[in-house]
Design an enzyme around this catalytic site. Structure first.
Site, PDB file in Angstrom:
ATOM      1  N   SER A  96      99.266 147.299   7.091  1.00  0.00           N
ATOM      2  CA  SER A  96      99.793 148.777   6.826  1.00  0.00           C
ATOM      3  C   SER A  96      99.100 149.214   5.669  1.00  0.00           C
ATOM      4  O   SER A  96      97.790 149.651   5.732  1.00  0.00           O
ATOM      5  CB  SER A  96     101.279 148.279   6.673  1.00  0.00           C
ATOM      6  OG  SER A  96     101.884 149.615   6.951  1.00  0.00           O
ATOM      7  N   MET A  97     100.017 149.786   4.618  1.00  0.00           N
ATOM      8  CA  MET A  97      99.286 150.333   3.436  1.00  0.00           C
ATOM      9  C   MET A  97      98.388 149.646   3.015  1.00  0.00           C
ATOM     10  O   MET A  97      97.164 150.218   2.556  1.00  0.00           O
ATOM     11  CB  MET A  97     100.457 150.592   2.555  1.00  0.00           C
ATOM     12  CG  MET A  97      99.962 151.336   1.132  1.00  0.00           C
ATOM     13  SD  MET A  97     101.361 151.157  -0.213  1.00  0.00           S
ATOM     14  CE  MET A  97     100.773 149.750  -0.795  1.00  0.00           C
TER      15      MET A  97
END
Length: 252
Positions: A96-97
């Protein structure tokens, strides 16, 4: 870069040190995540791979430090911490991030003459694929609802109000970093990119994930799994096996 690691970095956790490993894997957490998320990965890959799990400011043993709320600043702060570990081939894994951060870290390492052997980008759309998102602007209840919908936070944390209040500032800061990130067009990475994504991920469609291939000249692979944003919760053994296979092929 041939400096020896000192083992004193606030950013880096080595749960299963593997001094004889021929490859290192840097693991970058998702929004609200911490280094301990990668303890099972470290255990599974040691001693063949030396896993460096990254601890962002503002959580767990770094909870008294100010959070960093932009991807660029995170990458700028992290790269100097990683340079002493580039005496061996270095790969990056981010969920994700963490995948976006991994991309920006790879760009900076390449600018310094260090080409990672692989970037494993999980559960994240390509850097050039933009969405208008504002979860970080919601109130606490709205932020908690988002985490519950994605099933990315331990239910024990969500049920413990005192603990939840401690981690919400870090989660909000990470969401801000991820949601305000904007790709700056530039040269492609020489680093090969291996993308892993759930086929029903609301945060990254398969088409958005496929666009990672536009960001590298070093080779591209796309792996899809049954599941949503945290497909990793069920598919970790397969993902770890894929990483292991890729890194094994690079060993002398």
């Amino acid at each position: 870069m041939t400096a020896n690691p000192t083992g004193t970095s606030l950013w880096i956790r080595q749960f299963h040190p593997a001094p004889d490993a021929t490859t290192r894997l840097v693991c970058l957490p998702h929004a609200g995540g911490s280094a301990s998320y990668y303890f099972p990965v470290s255990k599974a890959l040691a001693p063949a791979v030396d896993v460096l799990a990254i601890q962002y400011p503002g959580r767990q043993d770094r909870r008294t430090e100010e959070c960093i709320s932009t991807i660029g600043e995170l990458a700028d702060a992290l790269v100097p911490e990683l340079l002493p570990y580039t005496d061996k081939p270095l790969a990056l894994f981010g969920h994700s991030m963490g995948a976006t951060l991994g991309f920006e870290v790879a760009l900076r390492l390449e600018q310094k003459g260090v080409v990672p052997v692989a970037l494993f980008a999980s559960g994240r759309r390509a850097p050039s694929t933009q969405r208008d998102e504002s979860v970080h602007l919601r109130d606490d209840d709205g932020l908690i609802a988002e985490m519950q919908a994605l099933s990315g936070t331990d239910s024990q944390v969500l049920g413990d109000e005192e603990l939840l209040r401690m981690v919400l500032p870090a989660i909000r800061s990470d969401y801000k970093a991820a949601e305000t990130y904007r790709y700056t067009p530039g040269p492609k990475l020489a680093t090969p990119i291996h993308v892993h994504v759930g086929d029903s991920d609301p945060k990254a469609t398969v088409d958005e994930a496929r666009k990672w291939g536009e960001h590298t000249s070093g080779g591209f692979e796309l792996h899809t799994y049954t599941g949503g944003h945290f497909y990793l919760n069920n598919e970790a053994p397969r993902v770890i096996a894929s990483i292991s296979q890729t890194l094994s092929a690079l060993r002398p």
